[in-house]
Design a protein around this motif. Structure first.
Motif, PDB file in Angstrom:
ATOM      1  N   ALA A 206      10.571 -11.313 -47.939  1.00  0.00           N
ATOM      2  CA  ALA A 206      10.288 -10.570 -46.713  1.00  0.00           C
ATOM      3  C   ALA A 206      11.340  -9.497 -46.521  1.00  0.00           C
ATOM      4  N   GLN A 207      10.965  -8.393 -45.902  1.00  0.00           N
ATOM      5  CA  GLN A 207      11.915  -7.323 -45.602  1.00  0.00           C
ATOM      6  C   GLN A 207      12.606  -7.627 -44.273  1.00  0.00           C
ATOM      7  N   VAL A 208      13.921  -7.636 -44.289  1.00  0.00           N
ATOM      8  CA  VAL A 208      14.673  -8.009 -43.089  1.00  0.00           C
ATOM      9  C   VAL A 208      14.977  -6.761 -42.270  1.00  0.00           C
ATOM     10  N   PRO A 209      15.224  -6.907 -40.965  1.00  0.00           N
ATOM     11  CA  PRO A 209      15.566  -5.759 -40.124  1.00  0.00           C
ATOM     12  C   PRO A 209      16.894  -5.151 -40.553  1.00  0.00           C
ATOM     13  N   THR A 210      17.117  -3.908 -40.178  1.00  0.00           N
ATOM     14  CA  THR A 210      18.296  -3.197 -40.675  1.00  0.00           C
ATOM     15  C   THR A 210      19.189  -2.632 -39.587  1.00  0.00           C
ATOM     16  N   ALA A 211      18.899  -2.882 -38.328  1.00  0.00           N
ATOM     17  CA  ALA A 211      19.599  -2.147 -37.274  1.00  0.00           C
ATOM     18  C   ALA A 211      20.634  -2.947 -36.504  1.00  0.00           C
ATOM     19  N   ALA A 212      20.449  -4.251 -36.329  1.00  0.00           N
ATOM     20  CA  ALA A 212      21.202  -4.967 -35.299  1.00  0.00           C
ATOM     21  C   ALA A 212      22.578  -5.462 -35.737  1.00  0.00           C
ATOM     22  N   LEU A 213      22.692  -6.048 -36.916  1.00  0.00           N
ATOM     23  CA  LEU A 213      23.896  -6.791 -37.281  1.00  0.00           C
ATOM     24  C   LEU A 213      24.976  -5.889 -37.867  1.00  0.00           C
ATOM     25  N   ARG A 214      26.202  -6.055 -37.356  1.00  0.00           N
ATOM     26  CA  ARG A 214      27.386  -5.437 -37.959  1.00  0.00           C
ATOM     27  C   ARG A 214      28.479  -6.495 -38.026  1.00  0.00           C
ATOM     28  N   LEU A 215      29.196  -6.526 -39.148  1.00  0.00           N
ATOM     29  CA  LEU A 215      30.207  -7.541 -39.389  1.00  0.00           C
ATOM     30  C   LEU A 215      31.519  -6.887 -39.793  1.00  0.00           C
ATOM     31  N   ASN A 216      32.629  -7.490 -39.362  1.00  0.00           N
ATOM     32  CA  ASN A 216      33.928  -7.065 -39.873  1.00  0.00           C
ATOM     33  C   ASN A 216      34.590  -8.241 -40.579  1.00  0.00           C
ATOM     34  N   ARG A 217      35.768  -8.007 -41.108  1.00  0.00           N
ATOM     35  CA  ARG A 217      36.430  -9.049 -41.892  1.00  0.00           C
ATOM     36  C   ARG A 217      36.723 -10.293 -41.047  1.00  0.00           C
ATOM     37  N   ALA A 218      37.087 -10.091 -39.778  1.00  0.00           N
ATOM     38  CA  ALA A 218      37.350 -11.232 -38.899  1.00  0.00           C
ATOM     39  C   ALA A 218      36.080 -12.045 -38.672  1.00  0.00           C
ATOM     40  N   ASP A 219      34.923 -11.384 -38.586  1.00  0.00           N
ATOM     41  CA  ASP A 219      33.662 -12.094 -38.425  1.00  0.00           C
ATOM     42  C   ASP A 219      33.394 -13.005 -39.622  1.00  0.00           C
ATOM     43  N   LEU A 220      33.657 -12.502 -40.823  1.00  0.00           N
ATOM     44  CA  LEU A 220      33.425 -13.298 -42.025  1.00  0.00           C
ATOM     45  C   LEU A 220      34.282 -14.558 -42.012  1.00  0.00           C
ATOM     46  N   ALA A 221      35.548 -14.392 -41.660  1.00  0.00           N
ATOM     47  CA  ALA A 221      36.445 -15.543 -41.604  1.00  0.00           C
ATOM     48  C   ALA A 221      36.013 -16.521 -40.514  1.00  0.00           C
TER      49      ALA A 221
ATOM     50  N   GLN B  58      15.251 -15.857 -50.663  1.00  0.00           N
ATOM     51  CA  GLN B  58      13.876 -15.788 -50.162  1.00  0.00           C
ATOM     52  C   GLN B  58      13.732 -16.526 -48.829  1.00  0.00           C
ATOM     53  N   LYS B  59      14.351 -17.700 -48.735  1.00  0.00           N
ATOM     54  CA  LYS B  59      14.264 -18.483 -47.512  1.00  0.00           C
ATOM     55  C   LYS B  59      14.984 -17.787 -46.358  1.00  0.00           C
ATOM     56  N   SER B  60      16.164 -17.231 -46.609  1.00  0.00           N
ATOM     57  CA  SER B  60      16.916 -16.538 -45.560  1.00  0.00           C
ATOM     58  C   SER B  60      16.157 -15.316 -45.068  1.00  0.00           C
ATOM     59  N   ALA B  61      15.512 -14.603 -45.999  1.00  0.00           N
ATOM     60  CA  ALA B  61      14.718 -13.438 -45.613  1.00  0.00           C
ATOM     61  C   ALA B  61      13.503 -13.857 -44.795  1.00  0.00           C
ATOM     62  N   ALA B  62      12.909 -15.002 -45.121  1.00  0.00           N
ATOM     63  CA  ALA B  62      11.766 -15.495 -44.349  1.00  0.00           C
ATOM     64  C   ALA B  62      12.151 -15.779 -42.905  1.00  0.00           C
ATOM     65  N   LEU B  63      13.401 -16.158 -42.675  1.00  0.00           N
ATOM     66  CA  LEU B  63      13.896 -16.378 -41.316  1.00  0.00           C
ATOM     67  C   LEU B  63      14.151 -15.059 -40.592  1.00  0.00           C
ATOM     68  N   GLY B  64      14.304 -13.971 -41.349  1.00  0.00           N
ATOM     69  CA  GLY B  64      14.632 -12.684 -40.752  1.00  0.00           C
ATOM     70  C   GLY B  64      16.120 -12.452 -40.603  1.00  0.00           C
ATOM     71  N   ALA B  65      16.945 -13.303 -41.244  1.00  0.00           N
ATOM     72  CA  ALA B  65      18.397 -13.107 -41.193  1.00  0.00           C
ATOM     73  C   ALA B  65      18.765 -11.808 -41.896  1.00  0.00           C
ATOM     74  N   GLU B  66      19.785 -11.143 -41.376  1.00  0.00           N
ATOM     75  CA  GLU B  66      20.171  -9.849 -41.943  1.00  0.00           C
ATOM     76  C   GLU B  66      21.257  -9.967 -42.996  1.00  0.00           C
ATOM     77  N   ALA B  67      21.889 -11.120 -43.094  1.00  0.00           N
ATOM     78  CA  ALA B  67      22.972 -11.284 -44.062  1.00  0.00           C
ATOM     79  C   ALA B  67      23.076 -12.740 -44.477  1.00  0.00           C
ATOM     80  N   ILE B  68      23.625 -12.943 -45.675  1.00  0.00           N
ATOM     81  CA  ILE B  68      24.070 -14.260 -46.132  1.00  0.00           C
ATOM     82  C   ILE B  68      25.572 -14.181 -46.337  1.00  0.00           C
ATOM     83  N   ILE B  69      26.282 -15.113 -45.752  1.00  0.00           N
ATOM     84  CA  ILE B  69      27.722 -15.254 -45.964  1.00  0.00           C
ATOM     85  C   ILE B  69      27.895 -16.575 -46.693  1.00  0.00           C
TER      86      ILE B  69
END
Length: 258
Positions: free
Chosen positions: A117-132, A207-218
């Motif tokens: 599935a094609q995931v949305p592209t506008a909402a999520l922004r992450l920085n290094r602190a978010d990843l940690a 594929q499963k993460s995209a089916a949920l509509g998640a914008e990123a995998i960490i």
């Protein structure tokens, strides 16, 4: 979770062990797959598996889920309307999958490599602190893993809210299916959020993460080459190697800000 006696240094002590039982996913009376799984969050598992595997487009297409326990196994009896039942019959999938396998029994190579599935592209922004923060929150939330040392986890992390949901299972695919089901049953999606994984990232996890509509995998671990290709196709940001302390962005870095 069970408790058994083990020998440690000549002493008999008790230890908590993760449960692993056969769970059959049965649609309108026909078994679709049997997975070795942790017997918890079973309705989440039924709904998440159904959406992630493309059996239904939305959990509103699932009529009812019955949990039948008998012998040493569990049946998840899932009832579908006629249109979804016909689509499922056309897939011709019936398999018994061990813990480490998420594609067992798929007869068509094209189905195994189905476009995500094609995931949305506008909402999520992450920085290094978010990843940690996402990786740390997932680690702190793994109560079953802390007790047994034998399960995987999948979590949903949102900026400003943190880790909003977490599921654990002996199977990494099962943990993600349970997370998907729990999220959809709560009336939410993965838009504006990242899936956080303890395991390696294979193509079906993308594929499963995209089916949920998640914008990123960490991911704490690393992906396969095909998973990176699939993430790029889906428009999904893929960040790996959190365990090594130097995150690697392997797909769609535009969501990462300094």
């Amino acid at each position: 979770m069970g408790r058994q006696a083990v020998i440690d240094g000549g002493l008999t002590i008790g230890r908590d062990l993760a449960e692993e039982v056969p769970v059959a996913l049965v649609y309108n009376g026909a078994t679709q797959a049997v997975m070795m799984a942790t017997p918890a969050d079973l309705e989440d598992f039924a709904c998440g598996f159904s959406v992630a595997e493309g059996i239904v487009d939305d959990i509103s297409q699932i009529g009812e889920v019955e949990i039948a326990r008998h012998g040493r196994g569990i049946e998840l009896r899932i009832w579908l309307p006629a249109a979804q039942e016909a689509r499922l019959a056309a897939r011709r999938r019936a398999a018994a999958g061990p813990v480490g396998c998420g594609l067992c029994g798929i007869e068509s190579i094209e189905q195994a490599l189905r476009p995500p599935a094609q995931v949305p592209t506008a909402a999520l922004r992450l920085n290094r602190a978010d990843l940690a923060d996402a990786a740390g929150a997932l680690q702190r939330g793994q109560a079953l893993h802390d007790a047994t040392g034998a399960v995987h986890a999948a979590g949903l992390w949102r900026p400003g809210s943190g880790l909003v949901r977490l599921r654990e299972d002996v199977g990494r695919h099962n943990a993600l299916d349970k997370l998907i089901g729990g999220t959809l049953r709560a009336g939410e999606s993965g838009a504006g959020a990242a899936v956080v994984l303890t395991s390696r990232v294979s193509v079906d996890m993308v594929q499963k993460s995209a089916a949920l509509g998640a914008e990123a995998i960490i991911a704490i671990s690393a992906p396969t080459a095909l998973a990176v290709e699939m993430a790029r196709t889906a428009g999904l940001t893929l960040v790996s190697n959190l365990k090594g302390g130097r995150p690697r962005v392997l797909a769609h870095p535009f969501r990462l800000v300094t």
